[in-house]
Design an enzyme around this catalytic site. Structure first.
Site, mmCIF file in Angstrom:
data_model
loop_
_atom_site.group_PDB
_atom_site.id
_atom_site.type_symbol
_atom_site.label_atom_id
_atom_site.label_comp_id
_atom_site.label_asym_id
_atom_site.label_seq_id
_atom_site.Cartn_x
_atom_site.Cartn_y
_atom_site.Cartn_z
ATOM 1 C CB THR A 146 -40.105 3.975 -4.492
ATOM 2 O OG1 THR A 146 -38.771 4.243 -4.907
ATOM 3 C CG2 THR A 146 -40.116 3.286 -3.140
ATOM 4 N N GLY A 147 -41.654 4.543 -7.354
ATOM 5 C CA GLY A 147 -41.597 5.131 -8.696
ATOM 6 C C GLY A 147 -41.728 4.070 -9.771
ATOM 7 N N GLY A 148 -42.763 3.245 -9.644
ATOM 8 C CA GLY A 148 -42.900 2.107 -10.562
ATOM 9 C C GLY A 148 -43.872 2.330 -11.701
ATOM 10 C CB SER A 184 -43.139 6.104 -15.979
ATOM 11 O OG SER A 184 -42.060 6.953 -15.785
ATOM 12 C CB ILE A 187 -35.552 2.478 -14.503
ATOM 13 C CG1 ILE A 187 -34.644 3.066 -15.602
ATOM 14 C CG2 ILE A 187 -34.828 1.376 -13.736
ATOM 15 C CD1 ILE A 187 -33.464 3.896 -15.094
ATOM 16 N N GLY A 188 -38.438 1.918 -13.236
ATOM 17 C CA GLY A 188 -39.254 1.254 -12.212
ATOM 18 C C GLY A 188 -40.320 0.370 -12.843
ATOM 19 C CE1 TYR A 223 -31.000 12.584 -11.015
ATOM 20 C CE2 TYR A 223 -28.849 12.350 -12.048
ATOM 21 C CZ TYR A 223 -30.090 11.844 -11.758
ATOM 22 O OH TYR A 223 -30.445 10.584 -12.201
HETATM 23 P P1 NAP Z 1 -39.141 8.302 -14.974
HETATM 24 O O1 NAP Z 1 -39.684 7.511 -16.096
HETATM 25 O O2 NAP Z 1 -39.426 9.728 -14.869
HETATM 26 O O3 NAP Z 1 -39.532 7.538 -13.647
HETATM 27 C C1 NAP Z 1 -39.414 8.131 -12.390
HETATM 28 C C2 NAP Z 1 -40.408 7.474 -11.489
HETATM 29 O O4 NAP Z 1 -40.252 8.030 -10.177
HETATM 30 C C3 NAP Z 1 -41.846 7.773 -11.910
HETATM 31 O O5 NAP Z 1 -42.631 6.654 -11.615
HETATM 32 C C4 NAP Z 1 -42.195 8.945 -11.027
HETATM 33 O O6 NAP Z 1 -43.563 9.092 -10.789
HETATM 34 C C5 NAP Z 1 -41.493 8.551 -9.766
HETATM 35 N N1 NAP Z 1 -41.308 9.667 -8.875
HETATM 36 C C6 NAP Z 1 -40.677 10.840 -9.090
HETATM 37 N N2 NAP Z 1 -40.741 11.600 -8.012
HETATM 38 C C7 NAP Z 1 -41.437 10.918 -7.095
HETATM 39 C C8 NAP Z 1 -41.849 11.169 -5.778
HETATM 40 N N3 NAP Z 1 -41.586 12.334 -5.164
HETATM 41 N N4 NAP Z 1 -42.563 10.222 -5.115
HETATM 42 C C9 NAP Z 1 -42.874 9.063 -5.700
HETATM 43 N N5 NAP Z 1 -42.526 8.759 -6.957
HETATM 44 C C10 NAP Z 1 -41.812 9.689 -7.639
HETATM 45 O O7 NAP Z 1 -37.548 8.241 -14.986
HETATM 46 P P2 NAP Z 1 -36.493 7.050 -14.849
HETATM 47 O O8 NAP Z 1 -35.405 7.423 -15.751
HETATM 48 O O9 NAP Z 1 -37.126 5.729 -14.967
HETATM 49 O O10 NAP Z 1 -35.997 7.318 -13.366
HETATM 50 C C11 NAP Z 1 -35.944 6.309 -12.371
HETATM 51 C C12 NAP Z 1 -34.690 6.511 -11.546
HETATM 52 O O11 NAP Z 1 -33.553 6.316 -12.400
HETATM 53 C C13 NAP Z 1 -34.513 7.917 -10.955
HETATM 54 O O12 NAP Z 1 -34.061 7.805 -9.627
HETATM 55 C C14 NAP Z 1 -33.428 8.536 -11.826
HETATM 56 O O13 NAP Z 1 -32.692 9.504 -11.141
HETATM 57 C C15 NAP Z 1 -32.600 7.325 -12.149
HETATM 58 N N6 NAP Z 1 -31.730 7.427 -13.326
HETATM 59 C C16 NAP Z 1 -32.264 7.628 -14.567
HETATM 60 C C17 NAP Z 1 -31.403 7.708 -15.648
HETATM 61 C C18 NAP Z 1 -31.918 7.933 -17.037
HETATM 62 O O14 NAP Z 1 -31.102 8.291 -17.920
HETATM 63 N N7 NAP Z 1 -33.193 7.737 -17.318
HETATM 64 C C19 NAP Z 1 -30.022 7.602 -15.465
HETATM 65 C C20 NAP Z 1 -29.531 7.395 -14.194
HETATM 66 C C21 NAP Z 1 -30.390 7.303 -13.122
HETATM 67 P P3 NAP Z 1 -44.343 10.301 -11.509
HETATM 68 O O15 NAP Z 1 -44.424 9.905 -12.928
HETATM 69 O O16 NAP Z 1 -45.635 10.341 -10.804
HETATM 70 O O17 NAP Z 1 -43.499 11.545 -11.295
#
Ligand code: NAP
Length: 251
Positions: free
Chosen positions: A12-14, A16, A18-19, A150
């Protein structure tokens, strides 16, 4: 043999961050991958770049009816899957005193409630012996000021993962939790934290390894936990944070 040969994964959320990095790694290791995301154009573009072993489905993780549609699509297309990586999430930061009900509901609905019901809908489609990985955060533990809701969504996710690991042990489905520290993804810009701030190294200063992480460094851990190499690992929580969580300056 590639580590994930003959396995089918849903991320899920793939589209951009980490996904996406995990989708690249799963594919390189031989899996078939279905990614989800909210934005049709972003999902489509990611699938095109990922190549022909990848597929996409537009589903808002906050929507229970989208979770049902996703399960129908997975059943019709693949029958069963082996790996579910519940990664989609958003960040929204601010002090306790100004947090609104809207902020609270949005974060909870996507990061926790949506994750919960996505797993519930897809669980009947996960093969016995499969692997579920929940993408949490060191915020589940850090007590970092300004991340009050969060952090609570992530702490709830860790609790869910621990309980599920026990409830699903009869089917030999392993459930593990990954807690990243700051990782260089678009999540910061989505929250108005600019590249200048990241590049100025403000976050890196409180990380013992002296830098923020790359999404591929999280993907490496997720791929391991998804694979049969992690066959005796369930109910575990793993930090991938450059030592951030144990650093005395945190917060
Ligand atoms: P990201 O690049 O913003 O990726 C988030 C992904 O989740 C995107 O594909 C986004 O799609 C999708 N998403 C968000 N809301 C959604 C929804 N309601 N339904 C379906 N897809 C949704 O950020 P990321 O950092 O890779 O985040 C991935 C996970 O890592 C998150 O759970 C975040 O809390 C966690 N995390 C991140 C960090 C960090 O520092 N980056 C640290 C700890 C944990 P859209 O682009 O369409 O919104």
């Amino acid at each position: 043999m590639a580590l994930l040969n003959n396995k089918t994964a849903v991320i899920t959320g793939g589209n951009s961050g980490i996904g996406y990095a995990t989708a690249v790694d799963f594919l390189a290791k031989g899996a078939k991958v279905l990614i989800t995301g909210r934005r049709s154009d972003a999902v489509q573009q990611a699938v095109q770049t990922l190549g022909n072993q990848a597929d996409g489905f537009v589903a808002d993780q906050a929507s229970l009816s989208d979770a049902k549609k996703l399960a129908d699509h997975v059943r019709d297309t693949y029958g069963k899957i082996d790996i579910l990586f519940v990664n989609a999430g958003i960040g929204k930061f601010g002090p306790f005193s100004t947090t609104t009900e809207e902020d609270f509901d949005k974060l909870m609905n996507i990061n926790f409630k949506g994750a919960f019901f996505t797993i519930q809908e897809l669980l009947p489609l996960i093969n016995d012996g499969g692997s579920i990985i929940l993408l949490s955060s060191i915020n589940a533990y850090s007590g970092m000021p300004g991340a009050i809701v969060y952090s609570a969504t992530k702490a709830a996710l860790n609790s869910l993962g621990r309980t599920l690991s026990r409830e699903l042990s009869g089917r030999k489905i392993r459930v593990n939790i990954v807690n990243p520290g700051p990782i260089d993804t678009p999540i910061f810009e989505k929250e108005g934290i600019t590249r200048e701030v990241i590049n100025a190294g403000l976050m890196a200063k409180v990380i013992p390894l002296g830098r923020i992480g790359q999404p591929e460094e999280v993907a490496n851990l997720v791929s391991f936990l998804a694979s049969d190499d992690a066959s005796f690992i369930t109910g575990g929580e793993y930090n991938v944070d450059g030592g951030f969580i144990v650093h005395p300056l945190i917060g």
